[in-house]
Design an enzyme around this catalytic site. Structure first.
Site, PDB file in Angstrom:
ATOM      1  N   SER A 149      62.068  62.834  37.716  1.00 57.12           N
ATOM      2  CA  SER A 149      62.191  63.150  39.144  1.00 57.12           C
ATOM      3  C   SER A 149      62.076  61.858  39.938  1.00 57.12           C
ATOM      4  CB  SER A 149      61.060  64.109  39.562  1.00 57.12           C
ATOM      5  OG  SER A 149      60.940  64.208  40.959  1.00 57.12           O
ATOM      6  N   TYR A 208      51.606  66.124  40.389  1.00 60.18           N
ATOM      7  CA  TYR A 208      53.018  66.291  40.014  1.00 60.18           C
ATOM      8  C   TYR A 208      53.664  64.930  39.775  1.00 60.18           C
ATOM      9  CZ  TYR A 208      57.988  67.321  40.270  1.00 60.18           C
ATOM     10  OH  TYR A 208      59.330  67.388  39.995  1.00 60.18           O
TER      11      TYR A 208
END
Length: 248
Positions: free
Chosen positions: A136, A149
């Site tokens: 990501s 995260y």
């Protein structure tokens, strides 16, 4: 079975599902997911040979059992796409839920390791293969309220780099894919089904769509054998960084 074989985790929605659709003309597909109905539906709609595997990447014994139970003709896996992942909550670390922390680390990091640890030895034995890990923009940057995260996706990027070095002697490619804002079920999961809050994430600009990432993954795997696109970041035009957006 004349096509090569691709193994896709998290294939029932979002980037995983779109990637299965993009690769179907080129690969036979082992489709992995936790939702049986969606898995069966996808397998039945693709114009290629498919083999559904129902398991949760967090469960090591189930991962090993399912992969080792593959028929011999399905075990020569040429392409592994570690796509299964999630975000839970958007909280300060000192206020966040331990259950959310566990879910992100268990799926994004340990799940990737469990699947890779089971499949990669088969690639090493054959001295061929390609691994694509879905990280990501959060694997390149850190932002407040998303520290755990981001840490999990930084781990994916680090594991991709480590695998690339370790598997170099075995003729195995390793690629790391870092999408920015993609309009999938990602935000709905992060906000635990609060669809009103989730929809606001994509207001005021056009985000990426799952197909955009799938098309790039297909491009990567269809390069000549001597070419490895080792790391790529994909953002919508309106996104300048993990937290900067040009919204109307």
């Amino acid at each position: 079975m004349k096509k090569k074989i691709a193994f896709i985790t998290g294939a029932t929605s979002g980037i995983g599902k779109a990637t299965a659709e993009a690769l179907a003309p080129h690969y036979n597909l082992i489709l992995c997911g936790r939702r049986e109905e969606r898995l069966t539906e996808l397998a039945n709609t693709l114009d290629t040979d498919t083999y559904p595997l129902l398991f949760d990447v967090r469960e090591l014994e189930k991962v090993e059992q399912c992969i080792h139970s593959l028929p011999e003709e399905w075990k020569a896996i040429d392409l592994l796409i570690n796509n299964a992942g999630n975000a839970h909550g958007l909280d300060l670390i000192h206020q966040g839920s331990i259950l959310d922390f566990d879910a992100m680390i268990d799926i994004n990091v340990k799940g990737l390791l469990y699947v890779s640890r089971t499949i990669v030895p088969m690639m090493v034995e054959r001295k061929t293969g390609h691994i694509i890990n879905i990280s990501s923009i959060a694997g390149k940057e850190v932002y407040p309220n998303g520290g755990v995260y981001c840490a999990s996706k930084h781990a994916v990027t680090a594991l991709s780099d480590g695998l690339r070095m370790e598997l170099n002697p075995f003729n195995i490619k390793v690629s790391n894919v870092c999408p920015g804002a993609v309009d999938t079920e990602f935000s709905a999961v992060r906000f635990k089904g609060d669809m009103e809050r989730a929809s606001k994430v994509y207001e005021g600009y056009e985000p990426l769509y799952a197909k955009d990432i799938a098309d790039i993954i297909a491009f990567m795997v269809l390069r000549p054998e001597h070419v490895n696109i080792s790391d790529i970041t994909i953002l919508p035009k309106a996104q300048g960084s993990a937290t900067i957006f040009n919204k109307k």
